[in-house]
Write a protein that holds these residues in place. Structure first.
Motif, PDB file in Angstrom:
ATOM      1  N   ASP A 129      41.029 -13.499 104.627  1.00 31.06           N
ATOM      2  CA  ASP A 129      39.621 -13.567 105.699  1.00 31.06           C
ATOM      3  C   ASP A 129      38.410 -13.157 104.853  1.00 31.06           C
ATOM      4  N   ARG A 130      38.645 -12.610 103.840  1.00 31.51           N
ATOM      5  CA  ARG A 130      37.032 -11.612 102.699  1.00 31.51           C
ATOM      6  C   ARG A 130      36.495 -13.047 103.041  1.00 31.51           C
ATOM      7  N   GLN A 132      34.990 -13.584 106.512  1.00 31.67           N
ATOM      8  CA  GLN A 132      34.076 -12.971 107.103  1.00 31.67           C
ATOM      9  C   GLN A 132      32.859 -12.956 106.302  1.00 31.67           C
TER      10      GLN A 132
END
Length: 86
Positions: free
Chosen positions: A27-28, A31
């Motif tokens: 998910d980086r 984000q």
């Protein structure tokens, strides 16, 4: 010439050219994009904290963030020619 935000020089204006995926944290990318780290945005490294330069304090637009070195290492940048830096 492209590099990554973790190796940026303090006070130099850069443009974001992309974000590398991180297999360890799927998910980086999402984000970082939700925070405003988007292709074409201007970013400036304000300072590196001690010890170990982690986290790093960066400004994107009118917002200031503390990013861990591992996050900054995923953000591709290039010098912003509008500010005369090479």
């Amino acid at each position: 010439m492209s590099s990554h935000l973790h190796s940026a020089r303090t006070g130099v204006h850069y443009r974001i050219t992309g974000i590398d995926d991180d297999p360890a944290v799927p998910d980086r990318t999402r984000q970082l994009q939700e925070l405003g780290f988007l292709r074409g945005e201007q970013v400036v490294l304000l300072r590196r904290t001690q010890p170990g330069n982690d986290p790093m304090v960066v400004r994107i637009g009118l917002s200031t963030f503390a990013l861990r070195r591992a996050e900054a290492a995923r953000i591709r940048i290039e010098a912003d020619p509008a500010h005369g830096h090479r």
